[in-house]
Design an enzyme around this catalytic site. Sequence first.
Site, PDB file in Angstrom:
ATOM      1  CB  SER A  35      -0.996  -0.064   1.983  1.00  0.00           C
ATOM      2  OG  SER A  35      -0.386   0.304   2.461  1.00  0.00           O
ATOM      3  CD  GLU A  49       8.806   3.895  -2.013  1.00  0.00           C
ATOM      4  OE1 GLU A  49       8.671   4.283  -3.680  1.00  0.00           O
ATOM      5  OE2 GLU A  49       7.565   3.202  -1.608  1.00  0.00           O
ATOM      6  CG  HIS A 101       6.290   1.092  -5.204  1.00  0.00           C
ATOM      7  ND1 HIS A 101       6.059   2.563  -4.039  1.00  0.00           N
ATOM      8  CD2 HIS A 101       5.495   1.458  -5.886  1.00  0.00           C
ATOM      9  CE1 HIS A 101       4.984   3.034  -4.317  1.00  0.00           C
ATOM     10  NE2 HIS A 101       4.256   2.368  -5.081  1.00  0.00           N
ATOM     11  CB  ILE A 102       7.222  -3.724  -9.035  1.00  0.00           C
ATOM     12  CG1 ILE A 102       7.648  -4.873  -8.178  1.00  0.00           C
ATOM     13  CG2 ILE A 102       9.224  -3.296  -9.180  1.00  0.00           C
ATOM     14  CD1 ILE A 102       8.011  -5.696  -8.310  1.00  0.00           C
ATOM     15  N   GLY A 103       4.195  -2.698  -8.057  1.00  0.00           N
ATOM     16  CA  GLY A 103       2.924  -3.600  -7.688  1.00  0.00           C
ATOM     17  C   GLY A 103       2.242  -2.961  -8.790  1.00  0.00           C
ATOM     18  N   GLY A 104       2.331  -1.539  -9.536  1.00  0.00           N
ATOM     19  CA  GLY A 104       1.313  -1.005 -10.215  1.00  0.00           C
ATOM     20  C   GLY A 104       1.786  -1.182 -11.578  1.00  0.00           C
TER      21      GLY A 104
END
Length: 436
Positions: free
Chosen positions: A266, A296, A319-322
């Site tokens: 999240s 980050e 931070h590659i979720g999207g």
Amino acid sequence: MNSGRSSPQSRSPICSSPPKYAEMELQHLERIPPPRHPVKILLLENVHQTGVLLFEKEGFQVELLKTSLTEEELMEKIKDVHVIGIRSKTKITKRVLENASKLLAIGCFCIGTDQVDLEAAERLGIPVFNSPFANTRSVAELIIAEIVCLSRKLFDVSKGCHEGQWFKSAVGCHEIRGKTLGIVGYGHIGSQLSVLAESQGMNVIFYDIIPVLPLGNSTPCKSLEEVLSNSDFVTLHVPKSPQTENMIGEKQIKLMKKGAYLLNASRGTVVDLKALADSLRSGHLGGAAIDVYPKEPKANGSGFETPLQNCPNTILTPHIGGSTEEAQQMIGEEVATALIKLVRSGSTVNAVNFPNLEVPFTSSSHRILNVHRNVPGVLRDINNIFASRDTNVKAQVLGTTADIGYLIVDVDKETSEEVKEAIASLKPSLRTRILY
Ligand SMILES: NC(=O)c1ccc[n+]([C@@H]2O[C@H](COP(=O)([O-])OP(=O)(O)OC[C@H]3O[C@@H](n4cnc5c(N)ncnc54)[C@H](O)[C@@H]3O)[C@@H](O)[C@H]2O)c1
Ligand SMILES: O=C(O)[C@H](O)COP(=O)(O)O
């Protein structure tokens, strides 16, 4: 898993090749003359080429940077920019916005908009757009993959094999079927994940601060604590907010079952990483998968540090979720389309901090767009301007929030310039522009 919707290939011949989203949304702009002055777009954080191409097709001047910028850098760069596109890293603060005298709109080419001071943007008459769910599936699929990887200690076992160790064991490794997934935040991602997890045979429980429809056989819980103490896997899908800051700390982790797993894709402010690292090293938690961090890097490179490095059975991702090609292409198209419509017609549909208005263009007229402070008498004064100059109003729509009013009005060409100047000079006016 069939979501019940047909895939493009299986659609009936009538819509076997559905028109692209942007083509459909922008086709009505063909009747509107292009802007008389150059439109400058600044895109940061490697916004997808789809968005760049759409802006260039409109004749806009695009500057594309692969990184985010600091506040100081932004305050300088934003001075003569009409539209800025960012992703989750770039912070657009009140100080930056106060330097953005020409800024017409902000595009968050992602879901989150917490990186923008939305209230300051609203009060300065600047609409903010995002892509509310184009990367939802990408995040949900990542979490499902990580649940299996954590349950089978896959990353540690694979690392061992790469280092020449052959260590075959079933100890501490489990199927995910029949295990309980606890979802905190049952919005677009949480609910999509709920369906995917159940399709893998998991039991799903969840906690949200608003009433939401439980999908499938999922069960709502009355508190965060209930989810934490009853789940084998806890996954977080809440926005960054004062309420979610450090919502998972030492006390909450201790409520989790021994050997349970924590996943967070999240925002980095939601989990106390020092407390999480301690619980992983003590063996209380069986593993974790973290995609977001309190701080980050603003660009790809080395030197990233987190307390979780070298913790057992811990998956760390940048931070590659999207970050899938499908999601980024959809986001690029969706947000660029909304920004082009704003620039070319004043449409604020899908803006997150503005009244959502869209008015079909009236032929043989000029369009005046006015944002003003929402104080008594503004519309009376604006209508007096029309009356006193014998201006015919061909279309007029007003939308308001507690702080601002947004007016779209189509008027006679003959008096439009004079009327626009008179409206812009009203004390409550924040921004006024004219479309020819
Ligand atoms: N890692 C990534 O690449 C990535 C990708 C997309 C989104 N995100 C993040 O994930 C977040 C969620 O995305 P989404 O599309 O599901 O958003 P959403 O707004 O659809 O859902 C968020 C849900 O969280 C709930 N919520 C808010 N505060 C809560 C609290 N204190 N306790 C419990 N529930 C709470 C809301 O009611 C809502 O139902 C985004 O805000 C974004 O920050 C990260
Ligand atoms: O808010 C989001 O959609 C995610 O955090 C993705 O952010 P990104 O576009 O910077 O990867």
